[in-house]
Every structure is written in C-alpha cells, then in structure tokens.
Design a protein around this motif. Structure first.
Motif, PDB file in Angstrom:
ATOM      1  N   ARG A 181      39.531  47.322  67.522  1.00 41.92           N
ATOM      2  CA  ARG A 181      39.811  45.950  67.966  1.00 41.92           C
ATOM      3  C   ARG A 181      39.800  45.864  69.476  1.00 41.92           C
ATOM      4  O   ARG A 181      39.330  44.881  70.058  1.00 41.92           O
ATOM      5  CB  ARG A 181      41.163  45.483  67.406  1.00 41.92           C
ATOM      6  CG  ARG A 181      41.147  45.206  65.917  1.00 41.92           C
ATOM      7  CD  ARG A 181      42.392  44.438  65.499  1.00 41.92           C
ATOM      8  NE  ARG A 181      43.623  45.173  65.756  1.00 41.92           N
ATOM      9  CZ  ARG A 181      44.176  46.032  64.897  1.00 41.92           C
ATOM     10  NH1 ARG A 181      43.592  46.273  63.724  1.00 41.92           N
ATOM     11  NH2 ARG A 181      45.299  46.654  65.197  1.00 41.92           N
ATOM     12  N   ARG A 182      40.338  46.877  70.155  1.00 40.43           N
ATOM     13  CA  ARG A 182      40.319  46.876  71.620  1.00 40.43           C
ATOM     14  C   ARG A 182      38.880  46.883  72.136  1.00 40.43           C
ATOM     15  O   ARG A 182      38.555  46.203  73.102  1.00 40.43           O
ATOM     16  CB  ARG A 182      41.084  48.094  72.147  1.00 40.43           C
ATOM     17  CG  ARG A 182      40.887  48.337  73.632  1.00 40.43           C
ATOM     18  CD  ARG A 182      41.609  49.584  74.116  1.00 40.43           C
ATOM     19  NE  ARG A 182      43.005  49.308  74.418  1.00 40.43           N
ATOM     20  CZ  ARG A 182      43.868  50.224  74.857  1.00 40.43           C
ATOM     21  NH1 ARG A 182      43.463  51.477  75.017  1.00 40.43           N
ATOM     22  NH2 ARG A 182      45.110  49.908  75.116  1.00 40.43           N
ATOM     23  N   TRP A 183      38.003  47.656  71.467  1.00 39.70           N
ATOM     24  CA  TRP A 183      36.615  47.763  71.918  1.00 39.70           C
ATOM     25  C   TRP A 183      35.744  46.611  71.407  1.00 39.70           C
ATOM     26  O   TRP A 183      34.552  46.564  71.703  1.00 39.70           O
ATOM     27  CB  TRP A 183      36.012  49.081  71.446  1.00 39.70           C
ATOM     28  CG  TRP A 183      36.715  50.287  71.995  1.00 39.70           C
ATOM     29  CD1 TRP A 183      37.386  50.390  73.164  1.00 39.70           C
ATOM     30  CD2 TRP A 183      36.823  51.571  71.353  1.00 39.70           C
ATOM     31  NE1 TRP A 183      37.909  51.647  73.318  1.00 39.70           N
ATOM     32  CE2 TRP A 183      37.581  52.414  72.222  1.00 39.70           C
ATOM     33  CE3 TRP A 183      36.368  52.121  70.157  1.00 39.70           C
ATOM     34  CZ2 TRP A 183      37.878  53.736  71.916  1.00 39.70           C
ATOM     35  CZ3 TRP A 183      36.662  53.442  69.855  1.00 39.70           C
ATOM     36  CH2 TRP A 183      37.404  54.236  70.725  1.00 39.70           C
ATOM     37  N   GLN A 184      36.332  45.710  70.566  1.00 35.40           N
ATOM     38  CA  GLN A 184      35.610  44.578  69.968  1.00 35.40           C
ATOM     39  C   GLN A 184      34.455  45.064  69.089  1.00 35.40           C
ATOM     40  O   GLN A 184      33.399  44.423  68.984  1.00 35.40           O
ATOM     41  CB  GLN A 184      35.086  43.626  71.046  1.00 35.40           C
ATOM     42  CG  GLN A 184      36.196  43.018  71.893  1.00 35.40           C
ATOM     43  CD  GLN A 184      35.668  42.087  72.962  1.00 35.40           C
ATOM     44  OE1 GLN A 184      34.478  41.783  73.002  1.00 35.40           O
ATOM     45  NE2 GLN A 184      36.544  41.617  73.823  1.00 35.40           N
ATOM     46  N   ALA A 185      34.665  46.225  68.460  1.00 34.80           N
ATOM     47  CA  ALA A 185      33.682  46.755  67.520  1.00 34.80           C
ATOM     48  C   ALA A 185      34.045  46.316  66.101  1.00 34.80           C
ATOM     49  O   ALA A 185      35.180  45.941  65.821  1.00 34.80           O
ATOM     50  CB  ALA A 185      33.639  48.282  67.606  1.00 34.80           C
ATOM     51  N   GLN A 186      33.054  46.383  65.196  1.00 37.76           N
ATOM     52  CA  GLN A 186      33.290  46.050  63.793  1.00 37.76           C
ATOM     53  C   GLN A 186      33.621  47.335  63.043  1.00 37.76           C
ATOM     54  O   GLN A 186      32.840  48.291  63.054  1.00 37.76           O
ATOM     55  CB  GLN A 186      32.043  45.397  63.179  1.00 37.76           C
ATOM     56  CG  GLN A 186      31.634  44.100  63.852  1.00 37.76           C
ATOM     57  CD  GLN A 186      30.383  43.520  63.218  1.00 37.76           C
ATOM     58  OE1 GLN A 186      30.061  43.776  62.060  1.00 37.76           O
ATOM     59  NE2 GLN A 186      29.651  42.717  63.991  1.00 37.76           N
ATOM     60  N   LEU A 187      34.792  47.379  62.399  1.00 35.37           N
ATOM     61  CA  LEU A 187      35.241  48.589  61.712  1.00 35.37           C
ATOM     62  C   LEU A 187      35.149  48.393  60.206  1.00 35.37           C
ATOM     63  O   LEU A 187      35.640  47.397  59.663  1.00 35.37           O
ATOM     64  CB  LEU A 187      36.675  48.937  62.116  1.00 35.37           C
ATOM     65  CG  LEU A 187      37.226  50.225  61.494  1.00 35.37           C
ATOM     66  CD1 LEU A 187      36.436  51.433  62.008  1.00 35.37           C
ATOM     67  CD2 LEU A 187      38.708  50.397  61.809  1.00 35.37           C
ATOM     68  N   ILE A 188      34.534  49.380  59.545  1.00 36.52           N
ATOM     69  CA  ILE A 188      34.445  49.403  58.082  1.00 36.52           C
ATOM     70  C   ILE A 188      35.274  50.592  57.627  1.00 36.52           C
ATOM     71  O   ILE A 188      34.975  51.749  57.979  1.00 36.52           O
ATOM     72  CB  ILE A 188      32.985  49.540  57.631  1.00 36.52           C
ATOM     73  CG1 ILE A 188      32.137  48.403  58.231  1.00 36.52           C
ATOM     74  CG2 ILE A 188      32.890  49.556  56.104  1.00 36.52           C
ATOM     75  CD1 ILE A 188      30.653  48.647  58.131  1.00 36.52           C
ATOM     76  N   GLU A 189      36.305  50.346  56.854  1.00 39.92           N
ATOM     77  CA  GLU A 189      37.240  51.397  56.461  1.00 39.92           C
ATOM     78  C   GLU A 189      37.036  51.763  54.992  1.00 39.92           C
ATOM     79  O   GLU A 189      36.991  50.886  54.110  1.00 39.92           O
ATOM     80  CB  GLU A 189      38.679  50.941  56.676  1.00 39.92           C
ATOM     81  CG  GLU A 189      39.004  50.617  58.125  1.00 39.92           C
ATOM     82  CD  GLU A 189      40.450  50.186  58.312  1.00 39.92           C
ATOM     83  OE1 GLU A 189      41.348  50.994  58.026  1.00 39.92           O
ATOM     84  OE2 GLU A 189      40.670  49.043  58.730  1.00 39.92           O
ATOM     85  N   VAL A 190      36.924  53.076  54.727  1.00 42.41           N
ATOM     86  CA  VAL A 190      36.882  53.603  53.359  1.00 42.41           C
ATOM     87  C   VAL A 190      37.844  54.775  53.287  1.00 42.41           C
ATOM     88  O   VAL A 190      38.248  55.341  54.308  1.00 42.41           O
ATOM     89  CB  VAL A 190      35.447  54.030  52.967  1.00 42.41           C
ATOM     90  CG1 VAL A 190      34.510  52.828  52.936  1.00 42.41           C
ATOM     91  CG2 VAL A 190      34.920  55.102  53.925  1.00 42.41           C
ATOM     92  N   ASP A 191      38.159  55.173  52.052  1.00 40.50           N
ATOM     93  CA  ASP A 191      39.187  56.209  51.877  1.00 40.50           C
ATOM     94  C   ASP A 191      38.624  57.619  51.902  1.00 40.50           C
ATOM     95  O   ASP A 191      39.350  58.578  52.158  1.00 40.50           O
ATOM     96  CB  ASP A 191      39.933  55.986  50.562  1.00 40.50           C
ATOM     97  CG  ASP A 191      40.753  54.702  50.574  1.00 40.50           C
ATOM     98  OD1 ASP A 191      41.045  54.212  51.690  1.00 40.50           O
ATOM     99  OD2 ASP A 191      41.101  54.187  49.496  1.00 40.50           O
ATOM    100  N   ALA A 192      37.316  57.784  51.596  1.00 38.62           N
ATOM    101  CA  ALA A 192      36.745  59.130  51.521  1.00 38.62           C
ATOM    102  C   ALA A 192      35.309  59.103  52.017  1.00 38.62           C
ATOM    103  O   ALA A 192      34.645  58.060  52.024  1.00 38.62           O
ATOM    104  CB  ALA A 192      36.800  59.651  50.082  1.00 38.62           C
ATOM    105  N   ALA A 193      34.800  60.285  52.392  1.00 46.85           N
ATOM    106  CA  ALA A 193      33.434  60.387  52.905  1.00 46.85           C
ATOM    107  C   ALA A 193      32.412  59.989  51.849  1.00 46.85           C
ATOM    108  O   ALA A 193      31.344  59.452  52.167  1.00 46.85           O
ATOM    109  CB  ALA A 193      33.170  61.812  53.392  1.00 46.85           C
ATOM    110  N   SER A 194      32.739  60.220  50.584  1.00 41.00           N
ATOM    111  CA  SER A 194      31.793  59.874  49.511  1.00 41.00           C
ATOM    112  C   SER A 194      31.600  58.374  49.379  1.00 41.00           C
ATOM    113  O   SER A 194      30.649  57.922  48.741  1.00 41.00           O
ATOM    114  CB  SER A 194      32.297  60.451  48.178  1.00 41.00           C
ATOM    115  OG  SER A 194      33.604  59.967  47.890  1.00 41.00           O
TER     116      SER A 194
END
Length: 881
Positions: free
Chosen positions: A628-641
């Motif tokens: 949020r500080r960098w104004q980037a879009q973050l996609i969050e998942v729980d595992a690498a798979s």
C-alpha cells in the motif's frame, strides 16, 4: 502598650490606621451635616416670617388670571414682594403660588421680579411643582419645608416653602396660597467643609498621634532588640570578629577571637592588629589587603595569625570597610575562621583523592587487561568456529559448533556490557556523531537477532514512518546498541508471536523542543510481559525481574541500565508499558537533526502487480502494508501452489520453509543444486510458477543445503526480516536484493600483520586469504619496524596489535609516523588490532597516528569493512588499487 504594639502585624496596623481615618472622616461628616441642618433651619425660619407678613386679603381679591396684570391689587402685591426681597440679602426670588383644592394643581400668582420681566404670568401652571418634594410636603402637611441646595446655570440655590395664613379659613383647612423663597446657597458647602474639616482633623490628631507615637516606640524597641541580637550573635559567633580603626588598632574583639588567639578582650583593645599576624606575611598579600579595603572594597583570602603561645595557625576570612554617611571610611570589620582542623581534613581528603585516583587508574587498567585477556582467546574461538561452519559438517557437528560460537558471542557481549557500564559510571563515554540512517540501524539490528528469533519461530517486523528523515546526525553504534538491547530482550522473553520495531518522527517545533526532529523508537513484543510492581527494577544496574535460582532467562541485568544511560546521553528519555502475560512496549525518544547526506533515489513502482504466497500472519500483514505504501497491487494467496490460480502478476514472492525445500529436493531426485541464470526458464515446467520472476523469502536460520535447493527453483533467495528499501529497489530493478550466500569481496592487498598470539596469527592470515589478500606475520613491534625498513613499499596496510612484547603497538605506530623506518612508511595505512574496546584506547590510537581500529574477536565482515576503508583512502590519495 509597647509590648501590645510589638505584637501587631502589618495587616493589623493597616486596619487600625484605616479605622482612625474613618473615625475622623465620620466626625467631619457629622459636623458638616450639622452645619447644613442649621442653614436649612434658618431658611425655614425666613420663609415662615416672610409668609407671615403677606396678608391673605391682598391675595383674596386676585382672580389669578392674566387679567390681574392690570389691577392695582396685583401691582401692590408685586411691590410688597419686591420690598421683602430687598430686606433679605440672601433672597434671590420670592414667589406666591396657589393650590387648586379640587385637583391639587399649583398655579403661579406673582413674584418679586419687576413687572414685565417674569417668565410666568398669573394663572400659568407651575410645571416644576411635582418635582419639588418640599412643595408637595407643604401642600400635604400645611407646614413649612425646605429643599436644596440645587444648581442651575445661575449657580447654587435653596428653596423654602411656607403657607400664607388666612385668618378667615376654618381651623385645619389646607393653605390655599404658598410662599416660595429662593436664596443663594453657593457658600453652603464651604460652610459645611469649614465646620467639618476641623472636626475631622481634630479626631485624626486625637486618635492618630498616640497610635503613631506607639508605632515609633515600637520601631525603637525593635531596633534596640535587633542591636542586642546583633551584638549577641557577634559575641556568640564561632567566627572571630574584630573591628579596627583607620590606624589598624583593635576597637572591638568578640569572645571567639579572644579564645582563638589566647588574649583577653582588655589585652586586645587598642593594640595594633599586625602584632598578632605572622611576621613573615608576604608583602604582596599585605599590600593587596590594604589597597583593597582602603579603596572601599571587601577583601577575601587566607593568612596566618599568631597565638599568645607564638604558634602560627591558618585563617580564612574577609575584611570589609565601614563607611560614614558622607562615604568616608569609619573603620574596618574582619571576620575569619580558624582553618587548622580544615587544613588537616583537607590533607586527609587529598590523600584519599590520590588513593581514589590510583584506584581508578588501577580499575581502568584492570578493565583494559580483562578486555584484552578475555577477547584474545575469544578471537580464536569465534574466528575458527566461523571458519569451521563454512566447511562440510554433519548436522551434529554443525549444532555443536553453533553452540560454541553462540556462547562465545554471549561472553563477548558480557565483557562489552561491563566495559560500557564502567565508562558510563566514570563519565568517560562520549558520542561520535555522524550521519546515520534510522532505517538501517533498525534493519541491521533485526539482522543480528534474526537467527535467534527464527529458531523460536518469533516473527521480526519493523515499520519506519514516511516522514522519518533518511539520515540524521547521531552515534549510530550507540543507537544500534540500544536497539539491540531492547529488541534482544523482546526476543528472549517472547516464546511465540512477534516482535516489532517502529520509528516515527515529529517536528521539534510541534512538541516544544529546540531540535529539528523528535524521533520515537518503539519495541513491541507478545512475550511474558512485566507486572507494574516489577517495572521500577528494570533500568537499575544488575537488577532483573526474575532473580530466583530457577529463572529461565540469563543475563547480567546491565542491558537496560546501559540503554537508559545511552538514551539520556543522547538527550532522550526511555519508558516501558507492560502487563503480565500481555507483552511489553519499550519506547525511547531522541532529539535529532537531519543530516545533509544524499538520500537514496526512490523509483516509482505504482501499479506493479505483486503476488505473495504466505501463510496468514504478521509477516503477511507487514508485506501488505508495504504494498500500500508503494501503491502496488498485491495479490495474496496462502501457498506457492496457488500462484497459478491467482491471476496475472508481474512478480511473486513465496514464503519458503524447510518443508518446501525438502519437497522440491524430493521432486527433483536430489538433483545437484545451483543452476545458471540462463537455464532458469528450463525449470518452469517443474514447478507451478515462472522461476525467472519468483523470489523465495526464507528465515535466516534455514540450513545451507536447503537454501541451495531453493536457489534452483527461484530467481533469488531473500532473507527475513526484509529490508524495505532493498525490496523496493529490487522491484524497481534498481539493484539486486541481498541474497543469503553473498560471496565476500576480494581486495588483493598486501598486509603486514603484527600479532604475538600464534592462534590469532593463523586466524588473521586465514581471514585475509579468504578476502583475497597476501600477508606477512611479525610477532612484536620491533619486528614490524625491521620488516618495514627492509621493504615498506611492499605493503599496502599494517594490522597492528597494540599489546605485544619488546615494543607495543602504539609506540611502533609513533615511530613509523616519525619516519624512523623510512619516508615511504610515514603515510602507510595502519589499522590497530586489539581486544581493548575502550574509547580511550581508540583516542590513543588516533593520537599516535593510527588510521583505523579493528576490535577482537575479528569478524570477516568487520575485517572486510576495514580493508574497504583502506582501499578507499588509497584511491583518494593517489588513485592506486
């Protein structure tokens, strides 16, 4: 009465004077009132007598209309009123008024004014009647009444009203006609004052004179009492008091002087004071004393007096001139003390101070020796354990060596704390202000504690406010020391959860301080907490909350005490907020000034799509906050798979664990780790993510073999805790992030090592070899000088141990700088190599001509920094490499 007056306070005296003033004023007011009453009575009498000479028959024939103006009766009445006015010198105007019985209205009949000059005519309404209370009183009571004085443009005047008696009227009938007598009253107030003021003055004199005399007597009595007390104080004073005349003959001597010098008062009076002084008193002392007091100034100093027995004794005192009203000198007063016992005590204290200074020197020498003797063997222990850890070892061997190194570093920390505390106690600790980055201090602190925290599964987090200056003027080593103490304690007392370090800044003007900024550092943990009753022990040296024999956590109890003193030395404050079982927050503030050091450019990554595969928790929350500080879009998942199903993204980060590394190693068939960058895309089919834009984030304690496995499936392996600016630059493509297994630099320097300990010789040579340097070893200062005489141009750097036989390092440095081994060596870069970590020793090295200072135990990174500084200095001086 004088005794009674002596008990009166200033407030009571003021009250009595006020009462006297009020009493006199009241007497004057009563006298003035009586004078007014007398004048009013005279006016009433004049009005009554004047009304009695006016005949009712004269008035009965008048119609009281304007028609009367032409009648003889009206003319006779006007003439009569005029004669009555001339008879009374004070009379100003006589008027006759008539009351209409039915309406009680008052109308004008006639006045004493000459015909044709009056403002009113017979039958006109007397409009002022309702306003004249005396007139209304006559109408109601049929008795004379007066009113005034009143004032108008013509001056002051008074009114007297009296009924005109009609013998033919029934008894008790109200008067039909009323006489109005106006008299001049300009002198009524003067007559009232003329009678009232003497009465007031008389009362003031009668009452004030006795009381004033009583107060004067009281003042005299107080002066006599003060004089008695002064004489008693002088006589009973423990100091000798003497009064001498202008010829230096004694006029007065108190009892203490007689006791001190051994003569009676009778024997002293009239004798020259110099008879009792030391015959050998220095002439300059006497000249200064005489010149000062003769000039009208006080003189203070020490001299010797002589007792009756001939014994000389020291005295200290003052001689002051006494002046007459005209400013001329009257006499001199000398007050002095017998300093015999004081001088004896002073000698004892001087001897005690000498012993204390010797003890302090011995303590400093002991601390220096302890630092050297403890750190010298630790240098070999930690140095060689670090080298062993770089070799292939079994897990059991690796564990044992880690334990050896951890305990050795704990012993180094203990000796450092003891030395720091000794410096703080002696006041010799000084700050070395230089530009430093608050963010770097925090991140370097977390790096130091990352292994310990990861071993306990404690998450290390940090956050630096947007408005925190990129660089400030501070002692970065001491700031980092406070952060290490507070954060280290937080990790030590936290079994699970997180430790977070935050920094925020406020403008100094907004919080009322003179500094440009006020920085607030907070260290929060989710540990065991501290009961409020135990918090007062925290910042005291050698105190711990848990002092039982079964305590779970070690330590000397010096860390927080040192931190508090360091924060106070930097101008700040430190505090704690904590409750048992609920964690703690340690906070300290520092006033700071921004540094002019250039700031690192911040590339823009707004809109960059970042995927994060991490289990829910504090680390994931911090990463989202960064995005949020960098104004980037973050996609969050729980595992690498889950990355393939997360949609489109530009770069991904995976929180990699040992389990993931083992799984990848198993899937690859134990394929040899390490893949060339050009082959990264060949692995895309073996893992469900594009290798060339996916990064692994790993705990610092992850074993080396697992790191090597992960490097085959990720573009880079990045250590936790994250360095925020480095991560931002990595995303912007500015520079690569720091990887776990960064190779040390090669310097290609020729180094002369002066070290008498064989173990340390081998260690330094090994470390220099790892850094790409060649080295020659000598065992003492004389051997260093001999080696440099033979070929000082063969060396780029001298690592000089300070404690060596034959010739110590400091002396060897001084001789080199003096040119005793040749002109070429005078500018040779010399870095002191010692276990003595005291600031005083650093100052001695600098004064002797040393360029740098490396503290044992030697660490590869610190030695590399020293070589880097040497290389930078050589480039700056002559451009050589």
């Amino acid at each position: 009465m004088v005794a009674w007056a002596a008990q009166l306070s200033k407030r009571k005296i003021a009250v009595i004077w006020t009462l006297i003033l009020l009493a006199g004023s009241l007497a004057g007011a009563l006298a003035g009132w009586s004078a007014r009453q007398r004048l009013t009575a005279q006016l009433l009498d004049q009005a009554r007598r004047t009304a009695s000479v006016i005949s009712a028959d004269e008035l009965r024939g008048l119609t009281v209309t304007r028609a009367d103006l032409a009648t003889p009766a009206y003319a006779l009445l006007k003439e009569h009123l005029g004669r009555l006015e001339t008879v009374n010198p004070a009379a100003r105007l006589l008027s006759v008024l008539r009351v209409v019985p039915a309406t009680r209205k008052v109308i004008f009949v006639a006045d004493s004014e000459p015909s044709g000059s009056g403002a009113l005519h017979p039958g006109d309404d007397y409009v002022d009647a309702p306003l004249l209370s005396a007139l209304q009183q006559v109408i109601s009571t049929n008795q004379p009444a007066a009113q005034g004085p009143l004032s108008d443009a013509s001056g002051a005047w008074a009114l007297g009203f009296a009924p005109v008696i009609d013998p033919a009227a029934p008894p008790g009938a109200p008067a039909r006609d009323i006489l109005d007598l106006d008299v001049a009253a300009h002198d009524w107030n003067r007559k009232a004052w003329a009678e009232g003021f003497p009465c007031a003055l008389y009362a003031w004199v009668i009452l004030g004179l006795p009381f004033g005399a009583l107060l004067v007597m009281r003042g005299f009595e107080e002066q006599r009492k003060a004089l008695r007390n002064l004489l008693g104080a002088i006589e009973q004073s423990q100091s000798a008091v003497m009064i001498v005349d202008l010829e230096s003959c004694i006029e007065y001597a108190n009892a203490s002087l007689c006791t001190q010098i051994g003569y009676s008062r009778r024997e002293l009076l009239g004798r020259p004071w110099r008879d009792f002084q030391q015959p050998e008193t220095p002439a300059e002392l006497l000249a200064d004393m005489v010149a000062t007091v003769r000039a009208g100034n006080s003189w203070r100093g020490e001299w010797f007096n002589r007792r009756r027995t001939g014994e000389l004794y020291p005295v200290r005192g003052a001689i002051s001139p006494v002046k007459k009203r005209d400013g001329s000198l009257a006499c001199f007063v000398a007050v002095f003390e017998d300093m015999t016992e004081f001088k004896k005590g002073e000698a004892v204290l001087r001897a005690a101070l000498s012993r204390a200074e010797a003890g302090d020197r011995a303590k400093s020498q002991f601390l220096a020796t302890m630092s050297h003797e403890v750190r010298t063997p630790l240098n070999g222990i930690i140095g060689f354990t670090s080298l062993l850890l770089e070799m292939p070892l079994t897990p059991e061997q690796d564990e044992y060596i880690q334990i050896i190194r951890t305990n050795g570093e704990a012993l180094i920390q203990l000796t450092g704390d003891i030395l720091d505390f000794a410096h703080i106690e002696s006041g010799s600790l000084k700050l070395d202000l230089r530009p430093c980055s608050p963010r770097s201090c925090v991140e370097e602190t977390l790096d130091l504690l990352a292994v310990h925290a990861a071993g306990k599964k404690v998450e290390l987090l940090h956050w630096v406010g947007d408005n925190v200056p990129a660089a400030i003027m501070a002692d970065d080593a001491r700031l980092r020391q406070v952060l290490v103490n507070l954060t280290g304690n937080a990790v030590k007392f936290t079994e699970a959860g997180e430790v977070e370090v935050t920094v925020r800044a406020e403008k100094g003007s907004a919080v009322g301080i003179s500094a440009e900024w006020l920085l607030t550092f907070s260290v929060r943990d989710t540990g065991i907490g501290i009961a409020p009753s135990d918090q007062e022990k925290l910042f005291k040296p050698f105190n711990q909350v848990d002092v039982s024999t079964t305590r779970r956590h070690g330590g000397t109890g010096l860390g927080l005490a040192i931190s508090k003193n360091l924060v106070q030395l930097m101008g700040g404050t430190i505090s704690v907020e904590s409750y048992s079982g609920r964690g703690s927050v340690f906070t300290f503030t520092l006033p700071a000034t921004s540094s002019s050091a250039p700031e690192h450019p911040t590339p823009n990554i707004a809109g960059l799509r970042i995927a994060l595969a991490a289990r829910p928790g504090a680390f994931r929350v911090e990463f989202a906050r960064l995005a949020r500080r960098w104004q980037a879009q973050l996609i969050e998942v729980d595992a690498a798979s889950d990355l393939t199903a997360a949609g489109a993204w530009d770069v991904a980060f995976v929180e990699a664990t040992a389990e993931l590394a083992r799984s990848l190693a198993s899937d690859s068939g134990a394929r040899a780790p390490g893949v060339e960058p050009g082959a990264l895309r060949e692995l895309d089919g073996r893992v469900p993510w594009p290798v060339d834009k996916t990064y692994a984030i790993v705990p610092l304690c992850l074993p080396r073999e697992m790191r090597l496995v992960l490097r085959s499936y990720f573009r880079q392996v990045i250590n936790k805790p994250l360095h925020h600016d480095a991560m931002h630059d990595l995303l912007a493509g500015a520079r690569p992030a720091a990887v776990a297994e960064e190779r040390p630099a090669r310097f290609d320097l020729r180094v002369l090592v002066a070290e008498d300990n064989v173990v340390n010789q081998r260690l330094v040579q090994k470390l220099l070899w790892n850094l790409g340097c060649t080295s020659t070893v000598t065992e003492n200062g004389l051997a260093v000088l001999a080696e440099l005489k033979q070929g000082s141009e063969n060396y780029d750097l001298v690592l000089m141990d300070l404690h060596m036989p034959e010739l110590d390092g400091l002396t060897a440095i001084e001789k080199i700088r003096a040119g005793e081994v040749g002109p070429h060596a005078k500018g040779l870069w010399i870095a002191a190599l010692t276990a003595d970590a005291r600031n005083e020793q650093k100052e001695r090295v600098k004064a002797a001509g040393g360029n740098d200072y490396v503290v044992k135990p030697i660490k590869l990174g610190e030695l590399a920094d020293a070589l880097r500084r040497c290389q930078a200095a050589r480039k700056k001086s002559d451009g050589s490499v």
